[in-house]
Design an enzyme around this catalytic site. Structure first.
Site, mmCIF file in Angstrom:
data_model
loop_
_atom_site.group_PDB
_atom_site.id
_atom_site.type_symbol
_atom_site.label_atom_id
_atom_site.label_comp_id
_atom_site.label_asym_id
_atom_site.label_seq_id
_atom_site.Cartn_x
_atom_site.Cartn_y
_atom_site.Cartn_z
ATOM 1 N N SER A 190 48.092 34.566 82.006
ATOM 2 C CA SER A 190 49.270 35.199 81.421
ATOM 3 C C SER A 190 50.506 34.496 81.955
ATOM 4 O O SER A 190 50.550 34.132 83.140
ATOM 5 C CB SER A 190 49.345 36.688 81.784
ATOM 6 O OG SER A 190 48.368 37.425 81.099
ATOM 7 N N GLU A 224 67.649 30.588 75.340
ATOM 8 C CA GLU A 224 67.641 31.089 73.973
ATOM 9 C C GLU A 224 66.606 32.204 73.768
ATOM 10 O O GLU A 224 66.365 32.616 72.649
ATOM 11 C CB GLU A 224 67.363 29.940 73.009
ATOM 12 C CG GLU A 224 68.368 28.802 73.075
ATOM 13 C CD GLU A 224 68.121 27.817 74.234
ATOM 14 O OE1 GLU A 224 68.954 26.913 74.421
ATOM 15 O OE2 GLU A 224 67.098 27.969 74.935
ATOM 16 N N SER A 225 65.915 32.678 74.801
ATOM 17 C CA SER A 225 64.975 33.802 74.815
ATOM 18 C C SER A 225 63.716 33.444 75.592
ATOM 19 O O SER A 225 63.795 33.204 76.788
ATOM 20 C CB SER A 225 64.628 34.310 73.421
ATOM 21 O OG SER A 225 63.989 35.576 73.557
ATOM 22 N N HIS A 247 49.145 34.710 76.439
ATOM 23 C CA HIS A 247 47.986 35.268 77.126
ATOM 24 C C HIS A 247 46.751 34.609 76.533
ATOM 25 O O HIS A 247 46.647 34.456 75.318
ATOM 26 C CB HIS A 247 47.886 36.785 76.982
ATOM 27 C CG HIS A 247 46.778 37.346 77.811
ATOM 28 N ND1 HIS A 247 46.883 37.524 79.167
ATOM 29 C CD2 HIS A 247 45.516 37.702 77.484
ATOM 30 C CE1 HIS A 247 45.749 38.000 79.641
ATOM 31 N NE2 HIS A 247 44.897 38.112 78.635
ATOM 32 N N CYS A 280 66.690 32.556 69.984
ATOM 33 C CA CYS A 280 67.930 33.085 69.404
ATOM 34 C C CYS A 280 68.690 31.959 68.718
ATOM 35 O O CYS A 280 68.825 30.857 69.274
ATOM 36 C CB CYS A 280 68.794 33.715 70.493
ATOM 37 S SG CYS A 280 68.019 35.113 71.316
#
Length: 427
Positions: free
Chosen positions: A55, A62-63, A68, A83
């Protein structure tokens, strides 16, 4: 631009199972995907997921990119959220498909924050802005990557600097060295911790000096395993030793330790040492009787090439190779992490050496699962590991060699087992 962000939900099928369980590889792939898409990387955090899988998330200005994996299904679920339109998440998609060796992938793109559904507020930040907040500050990148040693019920995780400094898949096992933040360089075999620079002395001093300070006349020593060199280093602190034979099955362990763990491996070049790359089980089977004063079984856990080192046939050969009055020590697993192997090996040794000649003792090693680790002291004769100890001599030896874990008090206390552990073995 008709939305605030682009969100791609990705599924990769038919990937390499080995890659999907490899934390450094996954992190490197995700970082590459972020960078090539035009993103500004802020931080990365990646971790093994028990019992299999990885994980992790790469936080970008930008995010984020998140993942996973399910190695047992050769499947990975990936979340790519950016974004604005300065970053192209589809570039990330193509890179990850290649990196994971996916047979095929599927994805759906969602527009997040559709502008026609939003009403922009007229916010006057006013005094919230000052000279400092108006300055353009480049984000500082940080990494948070973890190595995990685990079984199906518990795990130990250690943070490292992200990149393996050694990796080789030998004919026997996967050998890796990581540079950890807390424990220095750390050697692992098949995802299990073997030793680290900071706490290895607890293991090597206890497996060697406990028996050797009980019997001051040890001349000829055989080491099975121990390719990192730590046991040989400690043995050769005893001046009376005339020869050491070390049989290590995996040359990659020796080579990795020589290059990256010099504080452990320096004694591998000592003229008293004969280093044999070969199978320790076959070696003791063919060795002559009464050949050694002391035998050390410095093995990894009972899987892969070390599995045979936990068998009755192997220890019968070890017993035969010992001279009368000789001794053997073996690492005998964690009473809590590998309870079954711990108990079975103790019972096996008692059948061969005799109940009165086998003694379990403990050391505490932070990088081993549960921290509690056991050793088995076995004598071919009546020698006792506590009653026959010369405490003054042990104290002088520990002081002269500046030992970091062993001392005369620890020697005696190590054989005082917690009640629950004693009941496992004798209850």
């Amino acid at each position: 631009m008709n939305s605030l962000g682009r969100h791609i939900l990705v599924e990769f099928h038919g990937c390499s199972s080995e890659i999907l369980n490899d934390v450094p590889h996954i992190e490197a792939s995700m970082l590459k995907a972020a960078k090539e898409s035009g993103a500004t990387i802020i931080s990365s955090t990646f971790h093994h997921f028990s019992p299999f899988g990885v994980s992790g998330v790469v936080v970008i200005q930008e995010s984020h990119l998140a993942i996973h994996t399910w190695p047992e299904y050769r499947y990975a679920a990936v979340d790519l959220f950016t974004c604005g339109y300065s970053v192209n998440p589809w570039v990330s998609y193509e890179i990850l498909k290649t990196e994971f060796q996916a047979h095929h992938g599927s994805a759906v793109e969602l527009n997040r924050g559709q502008l026609e559904l939003l009403e922009k507020s007229d916010i006057d930040v006013g005094d919230l802005r000052d000279t400092a907040t108006q300055k353009l500050i480049s984000p500082r990148y940080s990494r948070n990557v973890w190595f995990t040693d685990r079984n199906e019920n518990m795990a130990l995780s250690i943070r490292h600097k992200g990149d393996r400094i050694f990796y080789e898949k030998s004919p026997y096992q996967t050998v890796e060295i990581f540079d950890t933040f807390e424990y220095g360089k750390m050697l692992t075999v098949d995802k299990m911790v073997m030793c680290s620079e900071k706490d290895e002395k607890a293991y090597h001093e206890m497996i060697i000096h406990v028996p050797m300070l009980v019997q001051p006349d040890i001349r000829n020593v055989l080491v099975i395993g121990g390719g990192d060199g730590g046991s040989v280093r400690e043995i050769l602190k005893h001046d009376q030793v005339e020869s050491v034979t070390m049989v290590e099955i995996d040359e990659a362990v020796v080579r990795a330790s020589r290059e990256f763990l010099p504080t452990l491996s320096a004694a591998l070049d000592d003229p008293k040492l004969e280093l044999i790359i070969g199978d320790g089980i076959d070696f003791v089977r063919q060795a002559p009787a009464d050949a050694y004063d002391f035998i050390v079984v410095d093995s990894s856990d009972p899987v892969g090439p070390s599995e045979g080192l936990f068998s009755q046939a192997f220890y019968q050969d070890v017993y035969r190779c010992l001279r009368p009055g000789g001794m053997m020590t073996a690492q005998s697993e964690s009473p809590r992490f590998n309870q079954r192997a711990f108990i079975e090996l103790n019972h096996c040794l008692k059948e061969i050496f005799g109940v009165a000649s086998v003694h379990c003792y403990l050391a505490f090693i932070p990088t081993y699962p549960t921290g509690m680790w056991s050793f088995s002291f076995c004598a071919k004769g009546a020698r006792h590991p506590v009653k026959d100890l010369d405490g003054d001599r042990a104290a002088q030896f520990a002081a002269a060699h500046k030992l970091q874990y062993y001392n005369a008090g620890i020697h005696q206390a190590a054989f005082c087992l917690p009640t629950a552990i004693d009941q496992m073995l004798n209850g």
